[in-house]
Scaffold this active site. Structure first.
Site, PDB file in Angstrom:
ATOM      1  N   CYS A  65       1.121  -1.245   0.008  1.00 33.40           N
ATOM      2  CA  CYS A  65      -0.083  -0.064  -0.166  1.00 33.40           C
ATOM      3  C   CYS A  65       1.012   1.141  -0.293  1.00 33.40           C
ATOM      4  CB  CYS A  65      -0.926  -0.190   1.377  1.00 33.40           C
ATOM      5  SG  CYS A  65      -1.828   1.487   1.497  1.00 33.40           S
ATOM      6  N   SER A  67       0.545   3.543   2.165  1.00 35.58           N
ATOM      7  CA  SER A  67       0.868   3.697   3.550  1.00 35.58           C
ATOM      8  C   SER A  67       2.246   2.997   3.879  1.00 35.58           C
ATOM      9  CB  SER A  67      -0.165   3.253   4.562  1.00 35.58           C
ATOM     10  OG  SER A  67      -1.231   3.742   3.907  1.00 35.58           O
ATOM     11  N   HIS A  70       5.044   5.395   2.616  1.00 30.47           N
ATOM     12  CA  HIS A  70       5.056   6.380   3.551  1.00 30.47           C
ATOM     13  C   HIS A  70       5.584   5.934   5.118  1.00 30.47           C
ATOM     14  CE1 HIS A  70       1.890   8.615   1.101  1.00 30.47           C
ATOM     15  NE2 HIS A  70       3.246   8.956   0.620  1.00 30.47           N
ATOM     16  N   HIS A  94      -1.661  -4.784   5.073  1.00 35.20           N
ATOM     17  CA  HIS A  94      -2.895  -4.860   5.511  1.00 35.20           C
ATOM     18  C   HIS A  94      -3.950  -5.019   4.348  1.00 35.20           C
ATOM     19  CE1 HIS A  94      -1.961  -0.926   4.464  1.00 35.20           C
ATOM     20  NE2 HIS A  94      -2.966  -0.673   3.862  1.00 35.20           N
ATOM     21  N   GLU A  95      -3.309  -5.498   2.918  1.00 33.06           N
ATOM     22  CA  GLU A  95      -4.219  -5.607   2.042  1.00 33.06           C
ATOM     23  C   GLU A  95      -4.003  -7.227   1.741  1.00 33.06           C
ATOM     24  OE1 GLU A  95      -2.987  -3.098  -0.848  1.00 33.06           O
ATOM     25  OE2 GLU A  95      -3.434  -1.370   0.096  1.00 33.06           O
ATOM     26  N   CYS A 127     -17.466   1.412  21.755  1.00 32.73           N
ATOM     27  CA  CYS A 127     -17.310   2.573  21.963  1.00 32.73           C
ATOM     28  C   CYS A 127     -18.463   3.478  21.207  1.00 32.73           C
ATOM     29  CB  CYS A 127     -16.038   3.168  21.375  1.00 32.73           C
ATOM     30  SG  CYS A 127     -16.083   3.248  19.635  1.00 32.73           S
ATOM     31  N   CYS A 130     -18.906   3.509  17.388  1.00 34.75           N
ATOM     32  CA  CYS A 130     -19.037   2.129  17.015  1.00 34.75           C
ATOM     33  C   CYS A 130     -20.664   1.808  17.305  1.00 34.75           C
ATOM     34  CB  CYS A 130     -18.098   1.015  17.730  1.00 34.75           C
ATOM     35  SG  CYS A 130     -16.562   0.896  16.914  1.00 34.75           S
ATOM     36  N   CYS A 138     -14.087   4.609  15.165  1.00 33.30           N
ATOM     37  CA  CYS A 138     -13.748   3.836  16.565  1.00 33.30           C
ATOM     38  C   CYS A 138     -12.931   4.472  17.264  1.00 33.30           C
ATOM     39  CB  CYS A 138     -13.636   2.296  16.494  1.00 33.30           C
ATOM     40  SG  CYS A 138     -13.087   1.502  17.959  1.00 33.30           S
ATOM     41  N   GLU A 187      -9.335  -4.952   0.151  1.00 37.44           N
ATOM     42  CA  GLU A 187      -9.304  -3.779   1.435  1.00 37.44           C
ATOM     43  C   GLU A 187      -9.086  -2.783   0.708  1.00 37.44           C
ATOM     44  OE1 GLU A 187      -7.375  -1.081   4.250  1.00 37.44           O
ATOM     45  OE2 GLU A 187      -6.595  -1.769   2.239  1.00 37.44           O
ATOM     46  N   ILE A 217      -5.399   3.291  -4.975  1.00 35.54           N
ATOM     47  CA  ILE A 217      -6.987   3.687  -4.740  1.00 35.54           C
ATOM     48  C   ILE A 217      -7.495   4.346  -5.917  1.00 35.54           C
ATOM     49  CG2 ILE A 217      -8.085   5.295  -2.918  1.00 35.54           C
ATOM     50  CD1 ILE A 217      -7.136   2.805  -1.564  1.00 35.54           C
TER      51      ILE A 217
END
Ligand SMILES: [Zn+2]
Ligand SMILES: [Zn+2]
Length: 397
Positions: A65, A67, A70, A94-95, A127, A130, A138, A187, A217
């Site tokens: 990603c 990110s 970065h 995370h993907e 929370c 959420c 969240c 994702e 994206i």
């Protein structure tokens, strides 16, 4: 097992006061003001155990990603560029998609042997945001690959409630490897989907859509715009490779914005980004303008000058910067601006899975290279150097 660990020194910038939350949780809210001298390395790490509500996933593919890039990139003082919530050291990635190989005692809905993709936003469910239906906001948020261990690793433990089976995608593709790459695209595609549809309310078929930035994206935005019936899709992107991918994903009008910067100096017949959008839309302006480039100081002035009546500006790119806007436009053009974060809730993942399974979007067309887990730091470094790839897929197993 092996994992790609990101570590950095916690050295808040002078003037950045760590909050009570940051001190007690070890997380940084503004990563770019806290983490210094980041290092990304492949290391041997213990296989994760699973809690009663978790499943163990054998990772098949995990995408790289923006990110992740970065995390690796720094400013002149050595601070990480990624501006968001982070806690290090953490395994990044995370993907992803993979196979469930073990399930905790309380898990009822996810079975061993199921292929799944997983939300990156680990919302708590109790929370106030959420409970009010805003899981992407969240207050106890954890993020896979940002604050807790991610999927650039052989195995990952994840809460069963964040997993989505991808059998429908597997049925659509004759090639299993390609199907699992598509599943790993869920994702980032969901991030684009959330911004355009649940957040901004979408557009009517026939709309004119402009996408700034054709990274992963932006490419997902183009594919979704086409699937949702946009009649003209315009894309602005500086990289040659990514402009070609933008066309491949369905943009009919693709431009290099740098051509217009030199145009201001008197080249290209005095055309600008905004005049080009107005020309292509026959003076009507764009119904949806999507910021997926993270350079708002350049894109906002062009977007606000090319809005259709009732047009929408959608912000997905990240940049921790203030950008002035001419708000008169929001009144005179009856237009609006939407900020978007995350991908959870609102039937987003299941809708994206359906779109992929129907063949209406095929994000695997934007995979430009496949590397193995050991090559991840190298792939990130290269991406940082040239930004010329579409999606780099890490084939973990
Ligand atoms: Zn991402
Ligand atoms: Zn919550």
């Amino acid at each position: 097992m092996k994992g790609v660990i990101l570590d950095a020194r916690k050295e808040p910038r002078s003037g950045y006061q760590l909050s009570e939350f940051e001190r007690t949780t070890g997380k940084a809210v503004t990563g770019s003001s806290v983490w210094r001298h980041p290092k990304m390395k492949v290391e041997s790490v213990p296989e994760p155990g699973i809690g009663p509500d978790e499943v163990l996933i054998k990772v098949k593919y995990c995408g790289v990603c923006g990110s992740d890039v970065h995390f690796y990139e720094t400013d002149k003082d050595g601070y990480m560029l990624y501006p968001g919530l982070t806690k290090f050291p953490t395994i990044t990635g995370h993907e992803f998609a993979g196979e469930v190989v073990d399930v905790g005692n309380n898990v009822k809905d996810v079975k061993r042997g199921t292929y799944v993709t997983v939300e990156e936003m680990i919302w708590c469910g109790h929370c106030v945001p959420c409970r009010n239906g805003f899981p992407n906001h969240c207050t106890n948020l954890e993020e896979i690959g940002f604050t807790i261990n991610g999927a650039f690793a052989n195995y990952i433990a994840a809460g069963a409630k964040y997993c989505w089976p991808v059998d429908a995608i597997l049925e659509c593709y004759s090639d299993f490897e390609q199907a699992m790459q598509a599943a790993a695209w869920c994702e980032p595609t969901s991030v684009a989907y959330n911004a355009m549809f649940p957040r901004a309310g979408g557009f009517a078929p026939g709309a004119y859509v402009v996408v700034f930035g054709a990274g992963p994206i932006g490419l997902a935005c183009i594919a979704l715009a086409q699937a949702a019936g946009a009649s003209k899709i315009l894309a602005f992107e500086v990289s040659d490779v990514r402009r070609k991918l933008a066309e491949k994903m369905g943009a009919q009008y693709v431009f290099n914005p740098l051509d217009f910067l030199s145009a201001q100096a008197g080249n290209k017949n005095g055309h600008s980004v905004r005049s080009t959008i107005l020309e292509v839309t026959k003076g009507e302006g764009a119904d949806m303008l999507i910021e997926a480039a993270g350079v708002m100081s350049h894109t906002i002035p062009e977007m606000e000058a090319s809005l259709a009546i009732n047009g929408k500006i959608v912000i997905i790119g990240r940049a921790a910067a203030k950008v002035p806007m001419y708000l008169e436009n929001l009144q005179v053009r009856r237009s609006q601006v939407f900020g978007s974060q995350g991908h959870s809730g609102d039937a987003i993942f299941p809708s994206v899975i359906r779109l992929m399974a129907s063949g209406r979007i095929d994000m695997t067309k934007a995979v430009t290279s496949v590397r193995n887990l050991e090559e991840t730091p190298d792939a990130v470094a290269n991406l940082s150097k040239n930004r010329a790839d579409g999606k780099i897929m890490i084939k973990v197993s």
